[in-house]
Enzyme design. Structure first.
Site, PDB file in Angstrom:
ATOM      1  N   THR A 160       0.837  -1.285  -0.082  1.00 52.63           N
ATOM      2  CA  THR A 160      -0.023   0.082   0.083  1.00 52.63           C
ATOM      3  C   THR A 160       0.771   1.197  -0.064  1.00 52.63           C
ATOM      4  OG1 THR A 160      -0.008   0.205   2.354  1.00 52.63           O
ATOM      5  CG2 THR A 160      -1.513  -1.211   1.520  1.00 52.63           C
ATOM      6  N   ASP A 161       0.433   2.436  -0.396  1.00 51.50           N
ATOM      7  CA  ASP A 161       0.909   3.615   0.057  1.00 51.50           C
ATOM      8  C   ASP A 161       0.845   3.955   1.318  1.00 51.50           C
ATOM      9  OD1 ASP A 161       2.464   6.081  -0.600  1.00 51.50           O
ATOM     10  OD2 ASP A 161       0.932   6.589  -2.206  1.00 51.50           O
ATOM     11  N   TRP A 162       1.760   4.886   1.945  1.00 51.84           N
ATOM     12  CA  TRP A 162       1.947   4.856   3.110  1.00 51.84           C
ATOM     13  C   TRP A 162       0.556   5.557   4.029  1.00 51.84           C
ATOM     14  CZ3 TRP A 162       5.669   2.756   1.055  1.00 51.84           C
ATOM     15  CH2 TRP A 162       6.856   2.462   1.487  1.00 51.84           C
TER      16      TRP A 162
END
Length: 230
Positions: A160-162
């Site tokens: 996932t993105d942060w």
């Protein structure tokens, strides 16, 4: 600057740049390079257009595939193509919904990713913050598993993105069920959400085993593991 590189239309040059990045990764001890980014130039106000190659999905895919081959020229070093998918604006990107037809999705917004996976053999991929037709990208099974793995044959790690599963965004346990192997940047709160989802049934033990397998496989094939054995 990716959009400047894309203007060369020179895949040999992009491969050489990938090799240079590969050498820097070796010196710094990096395993995953969180790039290249190949979202489509759609909005001239998008704050990261400089980081994306083009408004053309074919050109974007070819550039990404070439630089990927350079970075991954030695086993154990990985790119992370991003942001998957339809992340075409920075403003409100954690809650905006990119609404589009399947044809537009496949022919414009996914095409570059497909080329990077099928021709470049990208081993890492990062899902985006935004929703696609109302469903958060990391929670989208069709996107993360049906298309990416089953149709394109991707066999790497999806992350996932942060904080894309933080409050008001995607659901952590659904991310794992959809096919995200890593919830970034990690932490106890995400672990609790996964365990809660396991009890509720939103994610199954088999999903977690599959995700762990993908991560462990990447570690065992990584430069870090090779250095440890040596």
């Amino acid at each position: 600057v990716a959009c400047a590189l894309a203007q060369t239309w020179n895949t040999d040059l992009l491969y050489e740049i990938g090799l240079a990045i590969h050498e820097e990764m070796k010196e710094y001890g990096c395993t995953f390079w969180l790039a290249p980014a190949l979202n489509i130039h759609r909005n001239p106000l998008c704050g990261r257009n400089f980081e994306y190659f083009s408004e053309d999905p074919f050109l974007s895919g070819k550039m990404a595939a070439a630089i990927t081959k350079g970075v991954q020229s030695e086993e154990g070093y990985y790119v992370t193509i991003k942001h998957y998918a339809c992340n075409n604006q920075e403003d409100n990107r954690k809650s905006v919904s990119s609404n589009l037809s399947e044809r537009a999705l496949r022919e414009i917004y996914l095409r570059g990713f497909q080329i990077a996976v099928e021709e470049g053999d990208a081993k890492g991929l990062m899902t985006s913050y935004n929703r696609i037709n109302g469903v958060y990208a990391p929670n989208n099974y069709d996107l993360c598993t049906t298309i990416l793995r089953n149709e394109w044959g991707f066999d790497g790690v999806v992350m996932t993105d942060w904080f894309s599963t933080s409050k008001g965004s995607g659901d952590t346990s659904l991310c794992m069920a959809a096919g995200n192997d890593l919830i970034m940047p990690g932490g106890n709160s995400f672990k609790k959400e996964i365990l809660s989802g396991l009890k509720k049934g939103t994610v199954k033990k088999e999903d977690l085993i599959r995700c762990c397998t993908n991560v462990v496989k990447a570690i065992l094939n990584s430069n870090i593991q090779k250095e440890y054995i040596e």
